[in-house]
Enzyme design. Structure first.
Site, PDB file in Angstrom:
ATOM      1  N   LYS A  13     -29.678  -5.894 -65.600  1.00 26.68           N
ATOM      2  CA  LYS A  13     -29.082  -6.808 -64.626  1.00 26.68           C
ATOM      3  C   LYS A  13     -27.665  -6.374 -64.211  1.00 26.68           C
ATOM      4  CE  LYS A  13     -28.797 -10.609 -66.754  1.00 26.68           C
ATOM      5  NZ  LYS A  13     -27.505 -11.111 -67.123  1.00 26.68           N
ATOM      6  N   ARG A 157     -20.546  -4.583 -77.646  1.00 27.83           N
ATOM      7  CA  ARG A 157     -20.251  -6.012 -77.643  1.00 27.83           C
ATOM      8  C   ARG A 157     -20.489  -6.658 -78.996  1.00 27.83           C
ATOM      9  NH1 ARG A 157     -22.750  -8.665 -72.375  1.00 27.83           N
ATOM     10  NH2 ARG A 157     -23.224 -10.216 -73.959  1.00 27.83           N
TER      11      ARG A 157
HETATM   12  P1  AMP Z   1     -24.039 -12.253 -70.970  1.00 24.19           P
HETATM   13  O1  AMP Z   1     -22.856 -11.329 -70.839  1.00 24.19           O
HETATM   14  O2  AMP Z   1     -24.543 -12.702 -69.630  1.00 24.19           O
HETATM   15  O3  AMP Z   1     -25.108 -11.714 -71.860  1.00 24.19           O
HETATM   16  O4  AMP Z   1     -23.489 -13.584 -71.692  1.00 24.19           O
HETATM   17  C1  AMP Z   1     -22.928 -13.517 -72.995  1.00 24.19           C
HETATM   18  C2  AMP Z   1     -22.808 -14.910 -73.585  1.00 24.19           C
HETATM   19  O5  AMP Z   1     -21.976 -15.735 -72.747  1.00 24.19           O
HETATM   20  C3  AMP Z   1     -24.119 -15.664 -73.691  1.00 24.19           C
HETATM   21  O6  AMP Z   1     -24.826 -15.336 -74.894  1.00 24.19           O
HETATM   22  C4  AMP Z   1     -23.621 -17.115 -73.703  1.00 24.19           C
HETATM   23  O7  AMP Z   1     -23.046 -17.458 -74.961  1.00 24.19           O
HETATM   24  C5  AMP Z   1     -22.470 -17.068 -72.694  1.00 24.19           C
HETATM   25  N1  AMP Z   1     -22.918 -17.314 -71.292  1.00 24.19           N
HETATM   26  C6  AMP Z   1     -22.912 -16.440 -70.242  1.00 24.19           C
HETATM   27  N2  AMP Z   1     -23.370 -17.001 -69.116  1.00 24.19           N
HETATM   28  C7  AMP Z   1     -23.694 -18.275 -69.446  1.00 24.19           C
HETATM   29  C8  AMP Z   1     -24.238 -19.381 -68.728  1.00 24.19           C
HETATM   30  N3  AMP Z   1     -24.572 -19.273 -67.430  1.00 24.19           N
HETATM   31  N4  AMP Z   1     -24.424 -20.538 -69.400  1.00 24.19           N
HETATM   32  C9  AMP Z   1     -24.093 -20.684 -70.707  1.00 24.19           C
HETATM   33  N5  AMP Z   1     -23.598 -19.679 -71.451  1.00 24.19           N
HETATM   34  C10 AMP Z   1     -23.388 -18.484 -70.843  1.00 24.19           C
END
Ligand code: AMP
Length: 229
Positions: A13, A157
């Protein structure tokens, strides 16, 4: 044009969001990036978000929605990466876009089987300066540990550990798939096989957007072809 990119963690993504932002002149907004920034700067929202983030749980809808809407203010043409992730977030997003005469035009879902996601996530590295995403196995940098785009160091990460990865994938399949269906019911969903090469996935997304009748995509692709890109 406003687009949402759906896909589990490791679906490619982030990479596709960067490519589409360049190709279609859209501004990328990644909720995960905004949260990491808020946590690093210890803002009030960042402090609330941190324990959820560290566990791999979803941050409360109000916190993340407020953050993303604030970042979108005044932007013209956006690509959302990682948001919305719950039905409540999707409703809040639609509602606030409608208030300013805008809407989501298309939602793209990158489908990747769980085994492939697990393998990809364990090899993922991110660039410190701009969040460019690399993978030691599937999308390596020319110089190990250094971003090809901006020369900044790469980091792994904190939430890419095996237990947290499993938890995050669980959340994706249970909470975010209903959001994908929400956009399917609106006739805005484009499903893409995310196991294909980065270039093919990108071409399929552009073709899908054109087929949905996004005139600006048709013109951007045609323009690139004319200029021999
Ligand atoms: P990502 O970088 O998109 O994988 O997001 C990393 C972490 O950020 C996720 O595991 C959630 O803890 C939090 N997070 C990111 N986007 C959202 C969202 N739209 N709603 C809730 N938590 C989010």
């Amino acid at each position: 044009m406003n687009i949402i990119l759906f896909g589990a963690q490791g679906s490619g993504k982030g990479t596709q969001a960067q490519m589409l932002a360049d190709e279609l002149k859209l501004q990328p907004r990644a909720s995960g990036e905004l949260l990491r920034d808020a946590i690093a700067h210890e803002t009030p929202a960042g402090k609330i978000a941190k324990p959820y983030y560290d566990r791999g749980d979803l941050v409360p809808d109000e916190i993340v929605t407020e953050m993303i809407l604030e970042s979108m203010r005044g932007a013209n043409g956006i690509i959302l990466d990682g948001f919305p992730r719950t039905l409540r977030q999707a409703y809040l997003l639609d509602e606030s876009l409608a208030k300013v005469g805008q809407r989501i035009d298309a939602a793209v879902y990158l489908e990747v089987p769980r085994e492939v996601l697990l393998e990809r996530l364990s090899g993922r590295w991110i660039c410190r300066a701009h969040g460019h995403v690399w993978n030691v196995k599937t999308h390596p940098t020319r110089i190990p540990g250094i971003c090809d785009y901006d020369g900044s160091p790469l980091y792994h990460r904190s939430d890419d550990s095996p237990e947290t990865i499993n938890r995050r994938l669980e959340k994706f399949f249970s909470e975010t798939i209903p959001v994908v269906d929400f956009y399917a019911r609106q006739g805005k969903l484009i499903r893409i096989d995310g196991t294909d090469t980065i270039e093919h996935v990108n071409q399929h997304i552009l073709a899908g957007l054109s087929a949905l009748g996004q005139q600006s995509v048709v013109s951007a692709v045609a323009e690139d072809r004319t200029s021999g890109k």
